[in-house]
Structure formats: structure tokens, C-alpha cells
Design a protein around this motif. Structure first.
Motif, short mmCIF file in Angstrom:
data_model
loop_
_atom_site.label_atom_id
_atom_site.label_comp_id
_atom_site.label_asym_id
_atom_site.label_seq_id
_atom_site.Cartn_x
_atom_site.Cartn_y
_atom_site.Cartn_z
N GLN A 200 0.83 -1.21 0.00
CA GLN A 200 0.00 0.00 0.00
C GLN A 200 0.86 1.26 0.00
O GLN A 200 0.74 2.11 -0.87
CB GLN A 200 -0.92 0.01 1.22
CG GLN A 200 -1.87 1.21 1.27
CD GLN A 200 -2.55 1.35 2.61
OE1 GLN A 200 -1.93 1.20 3.66
NE2 GLN A 200 -3.84 1.64 2.60
N GLY B 72 -4.45 0.63 -4.08
CA GLY B 72 -5.41 -0.18 -3.33
C GLY B 72 -5.71 -1.50 -4.02
O GLY B 72 -5.84 -2.53 -3.36
N ALA C 166 -2.56 -3.66 -3.45
CA ALA C 166 -2.45 -4.09 -2.05
C ALA C 166 -3.54 -5.09 -1.68
O ALA C 166 -3.29 -6.06 -0.96
CB ALA C 166 -2.52 -2.88 -1.12
N THR D 206 -7.43 4.67 1.64
CA THR D 206 -6.09 5.19 1.38
C THR D 206 -6.14 6.68 1.06
O THR D 206 -5.35 7.47 1.57
CB THR D 206 -5.43 4.42 0.22
OG1 THR D 206 -5.41 3.03 0.53
CG2 THR D 206 -4.01 4.89 -0.02
#
Length: 311
Positions: free
Chosen positions: A177, A215, A218, A273
Motif C-alpha cells: 500500500q 489499493g 495491495a 487510502t
């Protein structure tokens, strides 16, 4: 002038973001811990949300919020704060290569996973209660009472349930991330988009695009560890070990079980995020004067592509 920022700042920013995205985190955990019925169709994200609201009302999507905030003030506070401390040390020593910063992110993620493990257990149990038979529910009223009940029934050893998978996930999450977000953001700032020749500035559109791509990366990398973490933490002390849980899941559901809840995980992680970094930067600018040098030099000419965020 020091370029340090308050250690707790990342925890505050992450808590603010988690408050906004908590319903999707709840949905993700419920999808990951739902029992599989052979031959039945897997429920979609929308159907799980609809079912939760129909059974217990809209407020059921915010069950476990106290545990989520406890998690952010342990896991996220440590992983972001420890990373910044490690990075600052590397910068001061003149050893801040991309590989070493990625290693620092992994170490910080591991420390965060260990610090946040008890809160993670309580969060998983509180959010998965609705999809359990009534006799198997934990019925924690809040995070503090959940920790007390966990220690009373399972001892301090119960606080380490799922610690291995949780720490592995935390290491992967912090690296994938934080690392990919900054690499994508730096690349977009320095290079115009082909064909349309558009060049991003360091603003909200850039954060949105970078975090969505990061995102997605991750979420995919962390999904297997995330699913195993949820299933181990949702189980009681009398239930199976890691080996039994993973073998039974493979037998009943096939390899696809490792990516259960991917959609709500991605839908949650993208906005989470963005919000985390937006809140983080806003909080950073409200810090005392000691943060000024850090902010002023954040995108200095000496910054090389590929450095992790908060550079």
C-alpha cells in the motif's frame, strides 16, 4: 530544524478514514467468515449489505466501530509512526535507497501487526457476529469489554490468536500500500499521461488515482493472509489450528476462498487510502513549526522516484 512529526499523527488520520469506510470493512469480514454451503452461490457484496440491514438495521454496518478505532490507534499508529522513524534514520545516515525504505516499511508493518493484534481479534469477532448462529456469537458490547472477556476466557495467549497471519498481512499491506502508492504518485507527477499529454499536480485527483491503483495492488497481495486472519480470529479456542482451517477451506471451497471479500476490500481500501493521506496531510499542516521543514521539502528536487510516501 527537526523534520519529525508527532508519532501519533498517522493513527489519528487512519482513525478518521476508518470511521468513513467501516461499513465496507464489516461487509468484507462477514463475507470472509460466512460458512460455505456446497452447491450454493456465493453471496455478493450488495446482498451481504442488504441482508445485514434487513436483519439488524443500518446501524449493524457500524458494529465494531470501537474495535476499529482501537485497531487504528495501535496498528496504524505504530506502522506509520515506526516507518517514519526508520526512514528519518536512514535519511540522516545517507542510506535511504528504495530497497532499504521498502525494508523499513516491512519492519514497521510487522511491528504494527503485533501491536494491533488484540484489537484485530475483537474487530473480527464483533463484525462477524451477525452471520453466526446465535449460540456461537461473542456479543461483545464494545472493544474494551471484548478484550477483558477474551483474556478471562482464553487467557493472555488468546491475544495472540492469528498473530502469524496478521503480522504477515501487516508486512504485505505496509509494503504494497505505502510503497506502490508513492511509486505510482511519483511516476504520475514526473511523467505526463501518454496520448492526452496530461501531467498531474500534487492534488486530490492525483491522490485518488494513485490510491485506487495502489489499493487494487495491495488488496490482491494481502487477500490470502486477510482471509486466513479473519477465519482464525473468528474461531474460538476450541476450534481448529491454522493447518486444519486452511486444509478444510481448500477442500470445501477451493483456492478461490483465498480471495473471498476481495470486492469490499478493494472498495474500502481505495477510499480509505485516499482519506488517510488527505487527513494525514491536513493534520501535518496543522502541526507545530517543527514540521515546517518536513512539509516544505516533501517534494524537493533531491527526491528520487520510487521513494516511499511521507518522503
Amino acid at each position: 530544524m527537526s523534520s519529525q512529526y508527532p508519532f501519533w499523527l498517522g493513527g489519528i488520520a487512519a482513525s478518521m478514514a476508518a470511521t468513513c469506510t467501516h461499513p465496507l470493512d464489516v461487509t468484507k469480514v462477514r463475507m470472509q467468515t460466512l460458512s460455505s454451503i456446497p452447491g450454493s452461490k456465493r453471496p455478493s457484496t450488495i446482498s451481504v449489505i442488504r441482508s445485514s440491514i434487513a436483519q439488524s438495521g443500518f446501524h449493524s454496518l457500524y458494529v465494531g466501530l470501537s474495535a476499529s478505532l482501537m485497531r487504528q490507534m495501535t496498528y496504524s499508529l505504530v506502522r506509520l509512526g515506526a516507518y517514519e522513524k526508520l526512514k528519518s534514520h536512514l535519511v540522516e545516515e545517507g542510506k535511504s535507497s528504495t530497497a532499504k525504505l521498502l525494508l523499513a516499511a516491512c519492519i514497521a508493518g510487522g511491528l504494527g501487526g503485533i501491536a494491533g493484534n488484540p484489537a484485530d481479534i475483537i474487530l473480527v469477532r464483533m463484525t462477524s457476529d451477525l452471520v453466526r448462529p446465535s449460540e456461537q456469537r461473542y456479543n461483545y458490547s464494545n472493544a474494551i469489554s471484548g478484550v477483558i472477556d477474551l483474556i478471562r476466557k482464553e487467557g493472555f495467549k488468546g491475544l495472540t490468536r492469528g498473530l502469524g497471519t496478521n503480522t504477515s498481512r501487516a508486512v504485505l499491506m505496509n509494503m504494497s500500500q505505502v510503497g506502490s502508492y508513492d511509486l505510482i504518485k511519483t511516476t504520475l507527477i514526473q511523467n505526463p499521461i501518454p496520448v492526452i499529454n496530461y501531467k498531474f499536480r500534487d492534488s486530490l485527483p492525483l491522490h485518488l488515482v494513485s490510491s485506487c491503483l495502489a489499493g487494487m495492488f495491495a488488496t490482491t497481495i494481502c487477500s490470502p493472509a486477510d482471509v486466513m486472519r479473519s477465519r482464525l480470529m473468528a474461531s474460538s479456542c476450541s476450534q481448529a489450528s491454522f493447518a486444519v482451517v486452511i486444509s478444510q477451506s481448500f477442500r470445501d471451497e477451493g483456492i478461490r476462498f483465498l480471495f473471498k471479500g476481495w470486492t469490499p476490500s478493494f472498495i474500502r481500501l481505495g477510499p480509505n487510502t485516499v482519506l488517510m493521506f488527505v487527513f494525514y496531510e491536513a493534520s501535518l499542516y496543522s502541526c507545530p513549526l517543527s514540521c515546517y521543514k518536513y512539509i516544505n521539502n516533501r517534494y524537493s528536487k533531491s527526491r528520487r522516484p520510487g521513494h516511499l510516501c511521507f518522503d
